[in-house]
Write an enzyme that holds these catalytic residues in place. Structure first.
Site, PDB file in Angstrom:
ATOM      1  N   GLU A 132       1.032  -1.082  -0.119  1.00 12.60           N
ATOM      2  CA  GLU A 132      -0.221  -0.317  -0.050  1.00 12.60           C
ATOM      3  C   GLU A 132       0.854   1.143   0.155  1.00 12.60           C
ATOM      4  O   GLU A 132       0.706   1.955  -0.430  1.00 12.60           O
ATOM      5  CB  GLU A 132      -0.421   0.054   0.955  1.00 12.60           C
ATOM      6  CG  GLU A 132      -2.216   0.717   0.850  1.00 12.60           C
ATOM      7  CD  GLU A 132      -3.344   0.524   2.146  1.00 12.60           C
ATOM      8  OE1 GLU A 132      -3.716   1.856   2.640  1.00 12.60           O
ATOM      9  OE2 GLU A 132      -3.644  -0.622   2.005  1.00 12.60           O
TER      10      GLU A 132
ATOM     11  N   TYR B 158      -0.587  -3.176  12.806  1.00 15.73           N
ATOM     12  CA  TYR B 158      -1.012  -2.220  12.285  1.00 15.73           C
ATOM     13  C   TYR B 158      -2.711  -1.559  13.565  1.00 15.73           C
ATOM     14  O   TYR B 158      -3.083  -1.442  14.129  1.00 15.73           O
ATOM     15  CB  TYR B 158      -2.648  -3.238  11.486  1.00 15.73           C
ATOM     16  CG  TYR B 158      -2.970  -2.721  10.706  1.00 15.73           C
ATOM     17  CD1 TYR B 158      -2.731  -2.118  10.074  1.00 15.73           C
ATOM     18  CD2 TYR B 158      -4.233  -2.657  10.411  1.00 15.73           C
ATOM     19  CE1 TYR B 158      -3.471  -1.353   8.675  1.00 15.73           C
ATOM     20  CE2 TYR B 158      -5.223  -2.066  10.152  1.00 15.73           C
ATOM     21  CZ  TYR B 158      -4.853  -1.416   8.422  1.00 15.73           C
ATOM     22  OH  TYR B 158      -6.296  -0.970   7.780  1.00 15.73           O
TER      23      TYR B 158
ATOM     24  N   ASP C 105      -2.850  -2.702   3.051  1.00 14.34           N
ATOM     25  CA  ASP C 105      -3.579  -3.619   3.958  1.00 14.34           C
ATOM     26  C   ASP C 105      -4.739  -4.523   4.589  1.00 14.34           C
ATOM     27  O   ASP C 105      -5.077  -4.131   3.794  1.00 14.34           O
ATOM     28  CB  ASP C 105      -4.210  -1.840   5.293  1.00 14.34           C
ATOM     29  CG  ASP C 105      -3.262  -1.112   5.623  1.00 14.34           C
ATOM     30  OD1 ASP C 105      -2.051  -1.869   5.240  1.00 14.34           O
ATOM     31  OD2 ASP C 105      -3.345   0.299   5.420  1.00 14.34           O
TER      32      ASP C 105
END
Length: 762
Positions: A8, A321, A104
């Site tokens: 990403e 994350y 992600d």
């Protein structure tokens, strides 16, 4: 043949490339023997604007609405077009046999990669990397267990539906409102209900009528008891109504009569109860809870907290994350706990981590629940070794919050003995509470000098502020506070009681700040009109208005659209925002719309609802919205016009407040001219140390403080230069690198050369 990996962001792409031993730099990526790694810059592709379907849509006209494309087109984002072309070229390389999506792991991450593939018309076989942290270990394990890309087709369908539905509703309703009322008015299914909640809170405050309430306090000095003499801290006993169990009354006369009737009477201890209790640590952080805590403690905006978290995740790789909506871990994380403790157990955490690193976990830890983790588990430290001196002060603060919360859940419960005493004075009941700490447990992680139970309880109450659905600001009745209770037994007589009337006023709910607004967005059920149980449940399960990833941007959008403004830390709706809520269709103001959408999107992701059915309903709904706006009978009035003329079109400009600035904006939406007349800077007042406001233009700029301090920008720069504040981070980094290099090199200066020919006799 090679696999093309699409990450990403560049930082994540470089980490993946290093683990996969890709070292050759190429246009838009890094190449190795078996893999080529490339990346987006966030989204490279987005849904096309209306004018891409028909040039007549360049002009906003009511007669052209609603705009309902038969099939949606994608367009390359102009600012990142170069990277898109590089990715497309790599997709079509003949030696690339498959594509690995490494964006992600979530609905929006899936959309980032899939839109690139769709725009490039690439149909090569797909695999999916699904990981929660970007440490080397997580990447290696992820590539060892790649998923089939087809398993995520339904997730992609749900993501597409969300994006297209927001496009249809947002663009059509925004254009309709803007055209009808000739003002820049925007709306959407998330931002408009959020605005409505702020307006509702202000209405509550405005309509609130304070009431006086009264209570009765009995104080007793233990030193007056038989066999004791002098001194001793007073024991406070709080009156409780026998029927309502309330600790206050709105009838002053009743309390005065009670005091008169009870004065001079003895108290008799009716009950003394000692109960051992334990309290578990708060759950781990999800993004919203972390944003809330950072705003409350450090005044960071939701956007700032997310940005800092991204750096700790992508650059430092010390946290997992960030865009997660879960506060639990899955069972497969437990074997990695010890390694994570070793990694984060440095500096101020060394002793705290060391004391539990070899301790066995409970058989069923309260913070582990696979059923409550959807895409990602709670935010915790990674197995990456931490270098605290490489972090900024902001990064240290956020990291500290996460690490201490992680350590806290691994510590034993906080144990104490709760003491409750009931004393009767005639027929009236008085209560006293106390507590004795038996084991600090997890509170030792946070304990920084609190010497008694009360201080620890105050810390915990402060930490839990702002967590209710309506912001946690409403006044609640508070009973007796904990205190040191002397050793008394049932039946003992308390002589010499001193009675005192207490009084206060009920308080309205506080205005929203970013922390409490995030809470309300996460749990907007208090603002539902229907109170439908299924909708309440859905909003609870799906995270309320917006997602953990979008709420920060949504709040920023409300500020940049001048629909809300800040006064200190509090958020208020502007005149423009109030008028918008009067003009927008009712459905768009309600959280029910999001609840209904999320229920359907969840069904799409599970394969229980067809994407075509959902989009057909959205098209019909868009038509209804436009019809409602066209039939609207309201009007919009600019009540913030100034006498300053726009330098471009000559029309009078509007005075508006941004999040940290005041601006003049042209009233003509087609012109779009704006200029900043003042902004809050990071410079501090030398007198009161508050942030200075910078006003004026160019060489006439001046710093102004609320305390009355003023200083020209030129004088400020000179003063800061004398104080040594002109050194930048880059200067410091260069100096440190030079010092490190010199320390590693052999000493070879002139003095060393002069000594080199000398011989020293032993």
């Amino acid at each position: 043949m090679k696999s093309l990996v699409i990450a990403e962001k560049p930082s994540v792409g470089r980490d993946i490339a290093r683990v996969l031993k890709c070292t050759k730099k190429i246009d838009g990526g890094i190449e190795g023997t078996n893999y080529i790694v490339t990346w987006g810059l966030g989204h490279l592709v987005t849904l096309a604007d209306p004018e891409d379907y028909d040039k007549r849509f360049r002009e906003w006209k009511m007669e052209d609405l609603p705009i309902l494309p038969e099939s949606f087109r994608l367009e390359v984002i102009r600012q990142t077009a170069k990277q898109y072309q590089a990715v497309k070229a790599l997709l079509y390389r003949k030696d690339v046999s498959e594509v690995i999506i490494a964006t992600d792991a979530g609905r929006e991450g899936e959309l980032v990669a899939r839109w690139i593939l769709k725009k490039a018309d690439c149909h090569k076989p797909l695999k999916r990397l699904w990981i929660s942290s970007v440490t080397d270990k997580a990447i290696r394990e992820g590539f060892a267990h790649l998923k089939d890309g087809n398993d995520y087709e339904l997730l992609y369908d749900a993501a597409m539906c969300r994006a297209e539905a927001d496009w249809l509703v947002g663009i059509n309703a925004t254009r309709a409102l803007t055209c009808k009322y000739n003002a820049q008015l925007s709306c959407g299914r998330v931002q408009t209900p959020t605005l409505a909640m702020i307006a509702a809170r202000e209405k509550e405050i405005k309509n609130f009528v304070p009431q006086c309430y009264y209570g009765l306090l009995a104080k007793w000095n233990p030193g007056t008891a038989a066999g004791k003499s002098g001194g001793g801290s007073l024991l406070s006993l709080t009156w409780q109504d026998g029927k309502s169990k309330s600790f206050r009354s709105f009838d002053r006369q009743r309390i005065e009569e009670l005091k008169k009737a009870l004065s001079g009477k003895d108290g008799i201890v009716k009950e003394v109860k000692r109960t051992p209790k334990k309290k578990m640590a708060p759950l781990l952080y999800d993004l919203t809870e972390l944003q809330r805590e950072a705003n409350r403690r450090f005044h960071y905006s939701a956007k700032e907290t997310l940005t800092i978290m991204q750096r700790l995740y992508e650059n430092h790789k010390v946290l997992t994350y960030p865009r997660t909506d879960s506060r639990y871990l899955t069972g497969d994380i437990l074997p990695t706990i010890k390694e994570r403790l070793k990694a984060c157990g440095v500096g101020p955490y060394k002793k705290l981590a060391g004391s539990i690193i070899n301790r066995a976990l409970p058989e069923k830890p309260f913070f582990v629940n696979d059923a409550k983790v959807s895409d990602h588990h709670a935010i915790i430290p990674t197995e990456q070794f931490v270098q605290l001196d490489h972090m900024t002060i902001d990064e240290r603060r956020i990291y500290d919050l996460v690490v201490r919360r992680f350590l806290a859940v691994l510590y034993p419960p906080y144990c104490y003995e709760q003491m409750n005493m009931v004393v009767n004075v005639k027929e009236e009941c008085f209560l006293a509470n106390g507590a004795v700490v038996k084991d600090l447990g997890w509170k030792a992680v946070y304990w920084d000098g609190a010497e008694d139970f009360n201080e620890l309880e105050e810390w915990e109450e402060d930490g839990n502020a702002g967590q209710s659905g309506r912001g946690g600001q409403e006044e609640r009745e508070v009973g007796p506070k904990n205190q040191n209770i002397p050793a008394l037994n049932k039946g003992e007589v308390l002589k010499g009681l001193f009675l005192q009337i207490t009084e206060g006023k009920t308080k309205p709910p506080s205005p929203f700040n970013e922390a409490s607004l995030l809470s309300a967005m996460e749990n907007p059920t208090a603002y539902l009109e229907t109170r439908d149980k299924v909708m309440v449940k859905t909003l609870g399960e799906t995270g309320g208005l917006g997602t953990v990833a979008t709420r920060a941007d949504m709040i920023e959008k409300l500020f940049s659209s001048f629909l809300i403004e800040k006064r200190g830390m509090d958020i208020f709706i502007t005149s423009k925002g109030k008028q918008l809520l009067e003009l927008v269709p009712e459905d768009l103001k309600k959280p029910e719309l999001t609840a209904a959408w999320e229920m359907k999107l969840s069904r799409i992701a599970k394969g229980n609802l067809k994407r075509t059915v959902f989009m057909k309903d959205i098209r019909s709904y868009s038509k209804e919205l436009i019809a409602q706006i066209k039939q609207g009978e309201g009007s919009f009035r600019h009540d913030n016009l100034t006498n300053t003329k726009c330098p471009n079109c000559g029309k009078r400009m509007l005075a508006v407040k941004g999040k940290n600035s005041e601006m003049l904006v042209c009233q003509d939406r087609a012109c779009g001219y704006r200029e900043t007349i003042s902004r809050t800077s990071n410079a501090r007042c030398p007198n009161c140390h508050k942030k200075l406001e910078l006003r004026g233009k160019e060489d006439k700029q001046i710093f102004v403080c609320q305390c009355g301090y003023k200083e020209k920008l030129s004088a400020f720069k000179e003063r800061r230069k004398r104080e040594g504040a002109g050194v930048t981070k880059k200067d410091v980094a260069q100096y440190m690198n030079k010092q490190k290099k010199e320390a590693q090199e052999p000493l070879n200066n002139a003095f060393a050369k002069a000594l080199s020919g000398w011989k020293v006799e032993e």
